[in-house]
Design a protein around this motif. Structure first.
Motif, PDB file in Angstrom:
ATOM      1  N   VAL A 141      16.597   5.735  -7.757  1.00 16.02           N
ATOM      2  CA  VAL A 141      17.702   4.773  -7.813  1.00 16.02           C
ATOM      3  C   VAL A 141      18.359   4.776  -9.193  1.00 16.02           C
ATOM      4  O   VAL A 141      17.691   4.966 -10.217  1.00 16.02           O
ATOM      5  CB  VAL A 141      17.200   3.357  -7.430  1.00 16.02           C
ATOM      6  CG1 VAL A 141      16.284   2.768  -8.504  1.00 16.02           C
ATOM      7  CG2 VAL A 141      18.345   2.401  -7.138  1.00 16.02           C
ATOM      8  N   GLU A 142      19.681   4.592  -9.177  1.00 16.57           N
ATOM      9  CA  GLU A 142      20.423   4.403 -10.435  1.00 16.57           C
ATOM     10  C   GLU A 142      20.740   2.923 -10.516  1.00 16.57           C
ATOM     11  O   GLU A 142      21.247   2.338  -9.555  1.00 16.57           O
ATOM     12  CB  GLU A 142      21.739   5.186 -10.379  1.00 16.57           C
ATOM     13  CG  GLU A 142      21.736   6.475 -11.175  1.00 16.57           C
ATOM     14  CD  GLU A 142      23.081   7.159 -11.069  1.00 16.57           C
ATOM     15  OE1 GLU A 142      23.990   6.812 -11.841  1.00 16.57           O
ATOM     16  OE2 GLU A 142      23.214   8.025 -10.175  1.00 16.57           O
ATOM     17  N   GLU A 143      20.452   2.331 -11.681  1.00 15.87           N
ATOM     18  CA  GLU A 143      20.632   0.888 -11.799  1.00 15.87           C
ATOM     19  C   GLU A 143      22.037   0.557 -12.301  1.00 15.87           C
ATOM     20  O   GLU A 143      22.635   1.323 -13.055  1.00 15.87           O
ATOM     21  CB  GLU A 143      19.564   0.311 -12.728  1.00 15.87           C
ATOM     22  CG  GLU A 143      18.164   0.661 -12.222  1.00 15.87           C
ATOM     23  CD  GLU A 143      17.086  -0.288 -12.719  1.00 15.87           C
ATOM     24  OE1 GLU A 143      17.156  -1.479 -12.377  1.00 15.87           O
ATOM     25  OE2 GLU A 143      16.197   0.173 -13.453  1.00 15.87           O
TER      26      GLU A 143
ATOM     27  N   THR B 152      12.109   4.534  -6.789  1.00 14.79           N
ATOM     28  CA  THR B 152      11.725   4.464  -8.192  1.00 14.79           C
ATOM     29  C   THR B 152      12.950   4.845  -9.029  1.00 14.79           C
ATOM     30  O   THR B 152      13.928   5.377  -8.492  1.00 14.79           O
ATOM     31  CB  THR B 152      10.535   5.408  -8.484  1.00 14.79           C
ATOM     32  OG1 THR B 152      10.196   5.370  -9.871  1.00 14.79           O
ATOM     33  CG2 THR B 152      10.841   6.842  -8.110  1.00 14.79           C
ATOM     34  N   SER B 153      12.917   4.548 -10.317  1.00 18.52           N
ATOM     35  CA  SER B 153      13.958   5.075 -11.205  1.00 18.52           C
ATOM     36  C   SER B 153      13.263   6.043 -12.164  1.00 18.52           C
ATOM     37  O   SER B 153      12.031   6.071 -12.227  1.00 18.52           O
ATOM     38  CB  SER B 153      14.639   3.945 -11.986  1.00 18.52           C
ATOM     39  OG  SER B 153      13.759   3.471 -12.995  1.00 18.52           O
ATOM     40  N   ILE B 154      14.028   6.825 -12.911  1.00 22.43           N
ATOM     41  CA  ILE B 154      13.383   7.810 -13.790  1.00 22.43           C
ATOM     42  C   ILE B 154      12.571   7.144 -14.906  1.00 22.43           C
ATOM     43  O   ILE B 154      11.641   7.728 -15.427  1.00 22.43           O
ATOM     44  CB  ILE B 154      14.381   8.838 -14.413  1.00 22.43           C
ATOM     45  CG1 ILE B 154      15.550   8.106 -15.067  1.00 22.43           C
ATOM     46  CG2 ILE B 154      14.861   9.835 -13.390  1.00 22.43           C
ATOM     47  CD1 ILE B 154      16.364   9.025 -15.962  1.00 22.43           C
TER      48      ILE B 154
ATOM     49  N   LEU C 106      10.178  -2.354 -15.821  1.00 21.36           N
ATOM     50  CA  LEU C 106      10.213  -2.526 -14.358  1.00 21.36           C
ATOM     51  C   LEU C 106      11.662  -2.380 -13.902  1.00 21.36           C
ATOM     52  O   LEU C 106      12.583  -2.437 -14.718  1.00 21.36           O
ATOM     53  CB  LEU C 106       9.709  -3.915 -13.970  1.00 21.36           C
ATOM     54  CG  LEU C 106       8.281  -4.288 -14.360  1.00 21.36           C
ATOM     55  CD1 LEU C 106       7.968  -5.704 -13.901  1.00 21.36           C
ATOM     56  CD2 LEU C 106       7.269  -3.306 -13.788  1.00 21.36           C
ATOM     57  N   LEU C 107      11.864  -2.201 -12.592  1.00 16.67           N
ATOM     58  CA  LEU C 107      13.233  -2.219 -12.061  1.00 16.67           C
ATOM     59  C   LEU C 107      13.842  -3.576 -12.411  1.00 16.67           C
ATOM     60  O   LEU C 107      13.134  -4.598 -12.421  1.00 16.67           O
ATOM     61  CB  LEU C 107      13.205  -2.023 -10.535  1.00 16.67           C
ATOM     62  CG  LEU C 107      12.792  -0.630 -10.028  1.00 16.67           C
ATOM     63  CD1 LEU C 107      12.673  -0.629  -8.509  1.00 16.67           C
ATOM     64  CD2 LEU C 107      13.777   0.461 -10.478  1.00 16.67           C
TER      65      LEU C 107
ATOM     66  N   SER D 254       5.577  17.888 -10.105  1.00  8.54           N
ATOM     67  CA  SER D 254       5.082  16.575  -9.685  1.00  8.54           C
ATOM     68  C   SER D 254       6.221  15.585  -9.469  1.00  8.54           C
ATOM     69  O   SER D 254       6.150  14.732  -8.595  1.00  8.54           O
ATOM     70  CB  SER D 254       4.118  15.999 -10.727  1.00  8.54           C
ATOM     71  OG  SER D 254       2.976  16.818 -10.834  1.00  8.54           O
ATOM     72  N   LYS D 255       7.284  15.733 -10.262  1.00  8.62           N
ATOM     73  CA  LYS D 255       8.427  14.817 -10.122  1.00  8.62           C
ATOM     74  C   LYS D 255       9.148  14.994  -8.785  1.00  8.62           C
ATOM     75  O   LYS D 255       9.835  14.085  -8.328  1.00  8.62           O
ATOM     76  CB  LYS D 255       9.438  15.043 -11.257  1.00  8.62           C
ATOM     77  CG  LYS D 255       8.989  14.520 -12.619  1.00  8.62           C
ATOM     78  CD  LYS D 255      10.030  14.889 -13.677  1.00  8.62           C
ATOM     79  CE  LYS D 255       9.492  14.792 -15.085  1.00  8.62           C
ATOM     80  NZ  LYS D 255       9.649  13.487 -15.696  1.00  8.62           N
TER      81      LYS D 255
END
Ligand SMILES: [Zn+2]
Length: 498
Positions: free
Chosen positions: A181-183, A158-160, A224-225, A173-174
């Motif tokens: 992932v860093e995009e 996931t990304s932030i 979305l990613l 929870s995080k």
């Protein structure tokens, strides 16, 4: 001379005893009927030899051995592969959410009781393999149980900014997401898709999970990613031979997942034909399903997610009689308390105060009806299905471990899926999809002896899957009652070690 003969006899006896087939752990099941999806029809009156946790021999003639650990009379019983549920979340406590989430945190003792019982509850319903596509942090509690189903997991990328990370509001929870992932970074960067998948692969995971979720219902507030990130995830996953599993359940999200060439979509398509944004999607439900079939993408109906939401709104939703076999009684007591109704209240608020019965009907009739329609369309096309219940699917306590898997199979039958197709979905299709068919999925020589002795033929009635005489796990035989939450017997299981 005489002494020499005695000595060679001793050597022969030692050789016989040390031969694996004659080891004390061996198990012979006589005169049983095998039900397995590699067979055209059930194989009647056969003898099955199990040793060292695997099926060693299947024969229609009597297997005679000088010594065998245990012999079971299989007359009037059906030997089937153990069930694989390819979508369960063992960190998530029904009625509470994941262990790091606030309600589970406030009820630590109860959650621990739940985690201890959970593996046995799956086994009580004949689930001998599970795949967990969002394992969170508590899964080692499952695998450290002395007796538990074989456990496989995907890891979530996931990304932030994207779901599911974006939905978590408190810091604890995080922490359940380990691969953020860093995009748009170079493939050598530590949190690039390539480096993350390298680490996921090294961690022993069996697959990658990505989410296509831009908002619940008619909302679409989350990004979305990016296509580039998804492409890089797709390529790296292929290189590491890790299947790519997608969360998607609305028509437009399905389209994005199909475009990203995922291997499996891990939710039923419940959301179509009702939202305004669908007018932006040129493809119809049938168009999207045709693309899914053309690309051979695996389909998990997960009807119990919706059922779990609807049933929670029903009167006495905590009082289902079957719960006593799979749920610790202290947790059943808690479900009656006002503090346990938080998620029910959230659902009510989401429906602007509609009466509970109306909300229940929206899920149990309308939304599940859409899932049924998809199952019928796929069934008419002869498309193979995967059994995945997404247990518990939400913080609803209407889903409980093991029972939910069985109810998912029942929901498939209710939608019109044949018993042959349900057998395949629960056994061979799941094993093949996740590359473990060398070991699981059928009753054949060489496979892991995770098997069920059923009192009814599962090709005659879906209820056979809950009419279990014994569960065999790696060749070890357990009576079903040993796993029940309301017996003292499973206390003994907790002391034994494997
Ligand atoms: Zn899920």
């Amino acid at each position: 001379m005489e002494r020499k003969i005695v000595r060679s006899y001793i050597i022969i006896i030692v050789l016989i005893l040390s031969h694996p087939v004659f080891a004390q752990d061996s198990l012979l099941i006589e005169n049983v009927t095998i039900v397995s999806s590699h067979l055209q029809m059930p194989l009647k009156n056969v003898n099955v030899l199990i040793s060292e946790g695997r099926i060693k021999e299947i024969s229609s003639s009597k297997i005679v051995l000088p010594s065998v650990g245990k012999i079971l009379d299989g007359q009037e019983l059906y030997l089937a592969p153990g069930i694989m549920d390819s979508h369960v979340h063992v960190s998530s406590v029904p009625g509470m959410g994941f262990g790091v989430e606030p309600v589970a945190q406030r009820n630590g003792t109860l959650s621990e009781k739940y985690y201890r019982q959970q593996p046995y509850s799956f086994l009580y319903y004949g689930v001998t393999q599970v795949l967990d596509p969002n394992p969170g942090l508590q899964w080692p509690k499952f695998t450290s149980s002395p007796v538990h189903p074989d456990y496989y997991r995907c890891e979530v990328i996931t990304s932030i900014d994207t779901f599911p990370m974006v939905e978590k509001t408190d810091p604890l929870s995080k922490t359940m997401f380990s691969y953020i992932v860093e995009e748009g970074v170079a493939d050598t960067t530590v949190n690039s898709p390539e480096q993350i998948i390298e680490r996921i692969s090294a961690s022993g995971a069996s697959c990658i999970k990505v989410y296509f979720e831009d908002g619940y219902g008619d909302e679409s507030q989350w990004p979305l990613l990016s296509d580039d990130t998804l492409k890089r995830i797709r390529e790296s996953a292929l290189q590491h031979k890790l299947p790519l599993v997608a969360h998607a359940n609305a028509l437009d999200m399905y389209q994005r997942a199909i475009d990203a060439d995922v291997d499996v979509i891990a939710h039923g398509l419940w959301n179509w034909g009702e939202f305004s944004r669908e007018t932006e999607v040129s493809k119809t439900m049938h168009g999207v399903l045709n693309q899914l079939m053309n690309k051979s993408i695996g389909y998990m109906p997960t009807q119990r997610v919706i059922a779990g939401l609807g049933e929670l709104m029903l009167h006495n939703s905590h009082g289902v009689p079957e719960f006593s076999k799979v749920t610790p009684k202290e947790l059943l007591e808690w479900y009656k308390q006002p503090s346990a109704q938080w998620f029910k209240e959230e659902l009510r608020a989401g429906f602007d105060g509609l009466p509970d019965e109306v909300i229940a009907r929206i899920f149990l009739k309308d939304r599940m009806g859409k899932g049924d329609k998809i199952l019928q369309t796929l069934t008419e096309a002869g498309y193979p299905l995967l059994l995945g219940s997404d247990f518990p699917g939400s913080p609803s306590f209407s889903n409980q471990p093991g029972l939910t898997t069985f109810l998912e199979m029942k929901a498939m039958a209710d939608a019109g899926v044949s018993l042959v197709a349900i057998l395949a979905a629960a056994t061979s299709n799941n094993a093949r999809q996740f590359n473990i068919d060398k070991d699981y999925g059928t009753v054949e020589v060489g496979k892991v002896a995770n098997l069920l002795l059923l009192k009814q033929n599962p090709l005659t009635t879906v209820d056979a899957w809950s009419n279990i005489h014994q569960v065999i796990l790696h060749g070890e035989v357990f009576n079903r009652a040993d796993f029940a939450a309301d017996t003292m017997a499973n206390k003994a299981l907790q002391r034994t070690s494997r």
